[in-house]
Write an enzyme that holds these catalytic residues in place. Structure first.
Site, PDB file in Angstrom:
ATOM      1  N   ARG A  52       0.959  -1.414  -0.087  1.00  0.00           N
ATOM      2  CA  ARG A  52       0.004  -0.035  -0.099  1.00  0.00           C
ATOM      3  C   ARG A  52       0.934   1.222  -0.022  1.00  0.00           C
ATOM      4  O   ARG A  52       0.526   2.224  -0.669  1.00  0.00           O
ATOM      5  CB  ARG A  52      -0.971   0.149   1.146  1.00  0.00           C
ATOM      6  CG  ARG A  52      -1.936   1.182   1.146  1.00  0.00           C
ATOM      7  CD  ARG A  52      -3.082   0.958   2.246  1.00  0.00           C
ATOM      8  NE  ARG A  52      -2.495   1.110   3.378  1.00  0.00           N
ATOM      9  CZ  ARG A  52      -3.161   0.823   4.702  1.00  0.00           C
ATOM     10  NH1 ARG A  52      -4.683   0.622   4.718  1.00  0.00           N
ATOM     11  NH2 ARG A  52      -2.722   1.110   5.867  1.00  0.00           N
ATOM     12  N   LYS A 150      -2.756   6.961   1.213  1.00  0.00           N
ATOM     13  CA  LYS A 150      -2.338   7.330   2.701  1.00  0.00           C
ATOM     14  C   LYS A 150      -1.326   8.468   2.658  1.00  0.00           C
ATOM     15  O   LYS A 150      -0.147   7.767   2.885  1.00  0.00           O
ATOM     16  CB  LYS A 150      -1.951   6.038   3.405  1.00  0.00           C
ATOM     17  CG  LYS A 150      -1.974   6.228   4.903  1.00  0.00           C
ATOM     18  CD  LYS A 150      -2.092   4.642   5.394  1.00  0.00           C
ATOM     19  CE  LYS A 150      -1.915   4.842   7.087  1.00  0.00           C
ATOM     20  NZ  LYS A 150      -3.053   5.685   7.746  1.00  0.00           N
ATOM     21  N   GLU A 183     -15.896   6.224   6.042  1.00  0.00           N
ATOM     22  CA  GLU A 183     -15.128   5.749   7.013  1.00  0.00           C
ATOM     23  C   GLU A 183     -15.032   6.570   8.249  1.00  0.00           C
ATOM     24  O   GLU A 183     -15.751   7.620   8.235  1.00  0.00           O
ATOM     25  CB  GLU A 183     -13.749   5.204   6.632  1.00  0.00           C
ATOM     26  CG  GLU A 183     -13.006   6.475   6.038  1.00  0.00           C
ATOM     27  CD  GLU A 183     -11.661   6.165   5.374  1.00  0.00           C
ATOM     28  OE1 GLU A 183     -11.070   5.006   5.807  1.00  0.00           O
ATOM     29  OE2 GLU A 183     -11.302   6.887   4.655  1.00  0.00           O
TER      30      GLU A 183
HETATM   31  N1  PMP Z   1      -9.008   4.862   7.205  1.00  0.00           N
HETATM   32  C1  PMP Z   1      -8.078   5.694   7.464  1.00  0.00           C
HETATM   33  C2  PMP Z   1      -8.502   7.189   7.031  1.00  0.00           C
HETATM   34  C3  PMP Z   1      -7.017   5.453   8.274  1.00  0.00           C
HETATM   35  O1  PMP Z   1      -6.104   6.481   8.309  1.00  0.00           O
HETATM   36  C4  PMP Z   1      -6.739   4.143   8.509  1.00  0.00           C
HETATM   37  C5  PMP Z   1      -5.655   3.799   9.424  1.00  0.00           C
HETATM   38  N2  PMP Z   1      -4.539   3.490   8.678  1.00  0.00           N
HETATM   39  C6  PMP Z   1      -7.829   3.083   8.410  1.00  0.00           C
HETATM   40  C7  PMP Z   1      -8.803   3.723   7.596  1.00  0.00           C
HETATM   41  C8  PMP Z   1      -7.500   1.855   8.719  1.00  0.00           C
HETATM   42  O2  PMP Z   1      -6.418   1.167   7.773  1.00  0.00           O
HETATM   43  P1  PMP Z   1      -5.611  -0.103   8.568  1.00  0.00           P
HETATM   44  O3  PMP Z   1      -6.473  -1.089   8.803  1.00  0.00           O
HETATM   45  O4  PMP Z   1      -4.837  -0.314   7.185  1.00  0.00           O
HETATM   46  O5  PMP Z   1      -4.742   0.687   9.454  1.00  0.00           O
END
Ligand code: PMP
Length: 284
Positions: A52, A150, A183
């Site tokens: 990612r 990200k 989210e």
């Molecule tokens: N959405 C956002 C905006 C985030 O910052 C995160 C944290 N990384 C997640 C979802 C969850 O992703 P992950 O399970 O890969 O940590």
């Protein structure tokens, strides 16, 4: 023991770990990152996070100055250097120092690996569940920086978080540009309705969470009916259960949204089951 922070090939103590004030990550939020857990001495879903990271970097036209296998080795070494058995890794790739204009062509990327700990919500809320609000700040339009990247620019999420804490909550739901549920500020969101587990698809303007995908796997293996679905606030209000997933958050129930009590007002049975499978699964 002070954390040993890796910056472009060298370890620094926490207080000496610094970047330039000309760094475009600092000046413009120009860069990408990952947050990764260490469970029982192993980097959890290491390859998924590195993949990612490189996809985020590609999307913002940032060339990371090492290959993905080299990056994985750097991360493993930093975990060993810090003698961490359980903890959290913050992996940052900044565009690096350039001049004061936004043009990144003179920048030399900076790679940073911080090995530390994280705790997003108080431990008791993992039993009682969180109360959240819907934020007035939306996730980026897909033709702005896509939420699947990200990036180091979390300002929308920071503002949503501020809005939540001012309302006396620790988390906020963010909608997408179409008004659908996307989210939370650093977590993906799931609901359960009539026994079916649902979460918005990647094109709903979400970060495709590594924890999200792991929980979907766990649910499918456990025979819990699951589908990706477009969700509105109405779907959330009338849900039987809701929970959030994320590297920092892990799996946590949500029991109240915009002052509506969800289901029984307690962590629901499917949430509980998935939390148990998650806790066992990350150390398996
Ligand atoms: N959405 C956002 C905006 C985030 O910052 C995160 C944290 N990384 C997640 C979802 C969850 O992703 P992950 O399970 O890969 O940590």
């Amino acid at each position: 023991m002070s954390n040993k922070i890796w910056i472009n090939g060298k370890y620094f103590d926490k207080l000496d770990a610094k970047v330039s004030v000309y760094d475009h990550g600092f000046l413009y939020g120009d860069g990408v990152f990952e947050g990764i857990r260490i469970y029982s001495g192993k980097v959890f879903k290491h390859k998924e996070h590195i993949d990612r990271l490189y996809e985020s970097a590609k999307a913002i036209a940032l060339t990371i100055p090492m290959s993905p296998p080299e990056m994985m080795q750097v991360v493993e070494n930093a975990v060993a250097e810090n003698k961490k058995v359980d903890g959290y890794i913050r992996l940052v790739v900044s565009r690096g120092a350039g001049n004061l204009g936004i043009d990144p062509r003179r920048c030399e990327p900076v790679v940073i690996v911080i090995v530390d700990d994280i705790s997003l919500y108080p431990a008791e809320l993992y039993e009682s569940g969180l109360e959240v609000i819907t934020s007035s700040y939306i996730r980026n339009h897909p033709n702005a920086t896509n939420p699947r990247v990200k990036s180091l620019n979390y300002l929308n999420n920071v503002l949503a978080k501020i809005e939540a804490t001012r309302a006396g909550c620790l988390e906020a739901i963010m909608l997408n540009h179409k008004g659908e549920v996307a989210e939370c500020t650093a977590d993906n969101l799931f609901i359960v309705k009539n026994g079916v587990l649902k979460t918005p698809p990647p094109d709903a303007g979400i970060l495709e969470g590594v924890t999200r995908n792991f929980v979907i796997d766990l649910a499918e293996k456990a025979g819990i009916p699951f589908k990706e679905a477009t969700l509105t606030r109405h779907d959330v209000y009338i849900a039987d259960e809701m929970f959030l997933t994320g590297t920092g958050a892990e799996v946590i129930a949500v029991t109240k949204v915009d002052e509506r009590v969800l289901g029984t007002g307690k962590q629901g049975p499917i949430t509980k089951r998935l939390r148990e499978l998650f806790t066992a699964g990350v150390r398996a």
